[in-house]
Design a protein around this motif. Structure first.
Motif, PDB file in Angstrom:
ATOM      1  N   ALA A  39       0.845  -1.195   0.000  1.00 35.07           N
ATOM      2  CA  ALA A  39       0.000   0.000   0.000  1.00 35.07           C
ATOM      3  C   ALA A  39       0.875   1.237   0.000  1.00 35.07           C
ATOM      4  O   ALA A  39       1.922   1.278   0.646  1.00 35.07           O
ATOM      5  CB  ALA A  39      -0.910   0.001   1.223  1.00 35.07           C
ATOM      6  N   PHE A  40       0.425   2.244  -0.733  1.00 36.91           N
ATOM      7  CA  PHE A  40       1.177   3.477  -0.907  1.00 36.91           C
ATOM      8  C   PHE A  40       0.312   4.582  -0.303  1.00 36.91           C
ATOM      9  O   PHE A  40      -0.708   4.951  -0.872  1.00 36.91           O
ATOM     10  CB  PHE A  40       1.389   3.667  -2.413  1.00 36.91           C
ATOM     11  CG  PHE A  40       2.456   4.646  -2.804  1.00 36.91           C
ATOM     12  CD1 PHE A  40       3.562   4.877  -2.001  1.00 36.91           C
ATOM     13  CD2 PHE A  40       2.380   5.307  -4.018  1.00 36.91           C
ATOM     14  CE1 PHE A  40       4.553   5.761  -2.393  1.00 36.91           C
ATOM     15  CE2 PHE A  40       3.358   6.190  -4.428  1.00 36.91           C
ATOM     16  CZ  PHE A  40       4.450   6.417  -3.608  1.00 36.91           C
ATOM     17  N   LEU A  41       0.709   5.068   0.870  1.00 33.83           N
ATOM     18  CA  LEU A  41      -0.100   6.062   1.565  1.00 33.83           C
ATOM     19  C   LEU A  41       0.570   7.428   1.528  1.00 33.83           C
ATOM     20  O   LEU A  41       1.791   7.537   1.421  1.00 33.83           O
ATOM     21  CB  LEU A  41      -0.294   5.662   3.040  1.00 33.83           C
ATOM     22  CG  LEU A  41      -0.912   4.305   3.337  1.00 33.83           C
ATOM     23  CD1 LEU A  41      -1.027   4.119   4.850  1.00 33.83           C
ATOM     24  CD2 LEU A  41      -2.271   4.186   2.700  1.00 33.83           C
ATOM     25  N   VAL A  50      -6.419  -0.764   3.957  1.00 30.71           N
ATOM     26  CA  VAL A  50      -4.984  -1.044   3.881  1.00 30.71           C
ATOM     27  C   VAL A  50      -4.585  -1.976   5.024  1.00 30.71           C
ATOM     28  O   VAL A  50      -3.874  -2.963   4.847  1.00 30.71           O
ATOM     29  CB  VAL A  50      -4.175   0.269   3.964  1.00 30.71           C
ATOM     30  CG1 VAL A  50      -2.697  -0.015   4.187  1.00 30.71           C
ATOM     31  CG2 VAL A  50      -4.371   1.088   2.700  1.00 30.71           C
ATOM     32  N   GLU A  51      -5.092  -1.652   6.211  1.00 27.08           N
ATOM     33  CA  GLU A  51      -4.754  -2.421   7.398  1.00 27.08           C
ATOM     34  C   GLU A  51      -5.198  -3.885   7.272  1.00 27.08           C
ATOM     35  O   GLU A  51      -4.600  -4.770   7.854  1.00 27.08           O
ATOM     36  CB  GLU A  51      -5.455  -1.781   8.601  1.00 27.08           C
ATOM     37  CG  GLU A  51      -4.665  -1.833   9.858  1.00 27.08           C
ATOM     38  CD  GLU A  51      -5.168  -0.828  10.876  1.00 27.08           C
ATOM     39  OE1 GLU A  51      -6.377  -0.514  10.879  1.00 27.08           O
ATOM     40  OE2 GLU A  51      -4.346  -0.369  11.680  1.00 27.08           O
ATOM     41  N   ARG A  52      -6.240  -4.128   6.502  1.00 29.30           N
ATOM     42  CA  ARG A  52      -6.734  -5.493   6.371  1.00 29.30           C
ATOM     43  C   ARG A  52      -5.928  -6.329   5.397  1.00 29.30           C
ATOM     44  O   ARG A  52      -5.624  -7.483   5.665  1.00 29.30           O
ATOM     45  CB  ARG A  52      -8.201  -5.481   5.950  1.00 29.30           C
ATOM     46  CG  ARG A  52      -9.115  -5.067   7.087  1.00 29.30           C
ATOM     47  CD  ARG A  52     -10.535  -4.884   6.630  1.00 29.30           C
ATOM     48  NE  ARG A  52     -11.132  -6.129   6.162  1.00 29.30           N
ATOM     49  CZ  ARG A  52     -12.273  -6.176   5.463  1.00 29.30           C
ATOM     50  NH1 ARG A  52     -12.900  -5.073   5.151  1.00 29.30           N
ATOM     51  NH2 ARG A  52     -12.759  -7.335   5.096  1.00 29.30           N
ATOM     52  N   ILE A  53      -5.613  -5.761   4.227  1.00 29.03           N
ATOM     53  CA  ILE A  53      -5.052  -6.654   3.202  1.00 29.03           C
ATOM     54  C   ILE A  53      -3.577  -6.433   2.868  1.00 29.03           C
ATOM     55  O   ILE A  53      -2.979  -7.273   2.223  1.00 29.03           O
ATOM     56  CB  ILE A  53      -5.857  -6.590   1.884  1.00 29.03           C
ATOM     57  CG1 ILE A  53      -5.765  -5.210   1.257  1.00 29.03           C
ATOM     58  CG2 ILE A  53      -7.302  -6.984   2.107  1.00 29.03           C
ATOM     59  CD1 ILE A  53      -6.128  -5.230  -0.211  1.00 29.03           C
ATOM     60  N   ALA A  54      -2.997  -5.317   3.298  1.00 28.47           N
ATOM     61  CA  ALA A  54      -1.631  -5.041   2.844  1.00 28.47           C
ATOM     62  C   ALA A  54      -0.592  -5.858   3.611  1.00 28.47           C
ATOM     63  O   ALA A  54      -0.750  -6.139   4.789  1.00 28.47           O
ATOM     64  CB  ALA A  54      -1.320  -3.555   2.980  1.00 28.47           C
ATOM     65  N   ASP A  55       0.472  -6.257   2.897  1.00 27.88           N
ATOM     66  CA  ASP A  55       1.635  -6.878   3.545  1.00 27.88           C
ATOM     67  C   ASP A  55       2.625  -5.802   3.942  1.00 27.88           C
ATOM     68  O   ASP A  55       3.289  -5.898   4.965  1.00 27.88           O
ATOM     69  CB  ASP A  55       2.354  -7.827   2.572  1.00 27.88           C
ATOM     70  CG  ASP A  55       1.514  -9.028   2.201  1.00 27.88           C
ATOM     71  OD1 ASP A  55       1.071  -9.725   3.127  1.00 27.88           O
ATOM     72  OD2 ASP A  55       1.303  -9.261   1.007  1.00 27.88           O
TER      73      ASP A  55
END
Lengths: 297, 131
Positions: free
Chosen positions: A36-38, A197-202
């Motif tokens: 994820a790119f935040l 993001v918190e659910r699926i990102a590595d």
């Protein structure tokens, strides 16, 4: 985890007339991972993505995607064939119907996934006869996602894919991302939705004012980021806590609040040695990590 | 089998999944030889990265609690050691329950007890022994 990177940049920089949009970015996105790119609006996320795809020329620095140089026109062509990209504004031909668009786009890709197309067409409840220009924002996004997912790409780059989707649409999107990842597709997506993001990102990368401030696995963020609230009998010895891993200290009368990205144990040990009367430790969610990171320093 | 992962807590998701599988085995909800869903199936069901499930499975395989059979998925594998561990965990839980009950009697709120546990767990093992 594979160490091989699908996206790699060295000191990638983009300067517009009077502003540095991206500053000496060293990015490494791992294969078979969901990254994820935040970043806040204007942090440089879209500029970075456009440079990766050869749509913008870097001012300096270099980068490669799937091993191809992003600034080499010929190699860039190769990489675009294997990377599916969903842009922020989802550009599509307005005069075509949904069905025509799918048929048109699929004709460019010999290993088009008819099964994925059919499944998403059904899941997303797309209206086949409607002209693209009459679609709602959410429907447009779904169509753009279908076109990207059915391409059998090696790498998916998505610029705010969940924008404009309702909660059901977001859930379907996340499930599709997970399914694609399970098939070996590497995913790089920008988002403002911390919860998803918190659910699926590595892996999470946080960009602020064109600089990469955080590049860490979510496992590490969860395991090591802590807020430690301390109470002392008298004025707290703030300076004693400026150790490696302590990102920020807030002091108020006899209390200290320490935000640590690692070394929480050392902070606690020191607090006990300094006779703290109360020591409380709480994990820090991604939202707080993001807010602490982009706060003015 | 139902697993529930909480993305907002300070514990990696793969560790949460490992604990829930271990717990299911200890309580008998998962039996010896039983098959767990495939990595992709479980990842889609929980809507988490497939790497999370893969890591949990591979760590549990390493511990000897799961057996990965190529092409057919993960199977529960309960050895004697797991059983004695299960007993130990049962005893520890009873002791914990007593302790928490006493703390509540002392007037501590659950949230305060939770934070105190967090702080003590972060204490390096050696310091605790010294005290």
């Amino acid at each position: 985890m594979t160490d091989e990177a699908v996206i790699l940049t060295q000191a990638l920089t983009k300067t517009y007339r009077n502003a540095e949009a991206v500053r000496a970015l060293n990015l490494s996105v791992g294969r078979n991972r969901i990254t994820a790119f935040l970043g806040r609006n204007g942090a440089g996320k879209s500029t970075t993505i456009k440079m990766l795809l050869g749509m913008l020329r870097p001012t300096s620095g270099s980068g490669s995607v799937l091993g191809w140089e992003i600034t080499n026109a010929k190699e860039n062509c190769e990489l675009r064939r294997r990377v599916a990209y969903v842009a922020e504004d989802k550009p599509l031909y307005g005069y075509m119907t949904v069905e025509q668009t799918i048929r048109f786009v699929s004709s460019f890709y010999p290993d088009w996934r008819k099964d994925v197309e059919k499944k998403l067409f059904k899941d997303y409840e797309l209206p086949p006869e409607r002209k693209v220009k009459t679609l709602s924002k959410g429907m447009r996004t779904k169509l753009a996602l279908l076109l990207a997912f059915a391409r059998r790409p090696n790498l998916l780059i998505l610029d705010e894919p969940s924008e404009g989707l309702d909660p059901v649409g977001i859930e379907q999107l996340l499930q599709t991302l997970v399914a694609q990842s399970a098939e070996g597709v590497s995913i790089f997506f920008s988002s403002h939705q911390i919860g998803e993001v918190e659910r699926i990102a590595d892996q999470v990368c946080i960009l602020e004012k064109g600089c990469l401030l955080v590049d860490a696995s979510l496992d590490n963020l969860r395991q090591f980021y802590r807020r430690i609230d301390l109470v002392f009998p008298s004025a707290p010895p703030e300076g004693e806590f400026r150790i490696a891993g302590v990102e920020r200290i807030q002091a108020a009368s006899n209390r200290l609040s320490v935000f640590a990205s690692k070394n929480a144990e050392a902070v606690i040990e020191r607090a006990h040695d300094l006779n703290a009367v109360s020591v409380e430790v709480a994990p820090v969610g991604l939202r707080d990590i993001f807010l602490e990171t982009v706060k003015e320093r | 089998m139902f697993f529930k992962l909480t993305p907002t807590t300070g514990q990696p998701l793969y560790l949460q999944l490992m604990q829930q599988i271990r717990h299911a085995v200890e309580t008998g909800a998962l039996r010896d030889g039983e098959q767990l869903p495939g990595i992709r199936t479980l990842a889609e069901e929980l809507v988490v990265s497939p790497n999370t499930v893969a890591k949990a499975y591979s760590e549990l395989e390493h511990e000897g609690l799961l057996e990965m059979r190529h092409g057919s998925g993960a199977f529960v594998c309960v050895k004697r050691r797991t059983r004695s561990l299960a007993d130990q965990v049962q005893i520890a839980r009873r002791r914990l329950r007593d302790l928490i009950e006493r703390l509540r009697e002392d007037g501590l709120l659950d949230e305060e007890i939770r934070r105190a546990f967090e702080a003590e767990l972060l204490y390096p093992a050696e310091i605790v022994r010294k005290r």
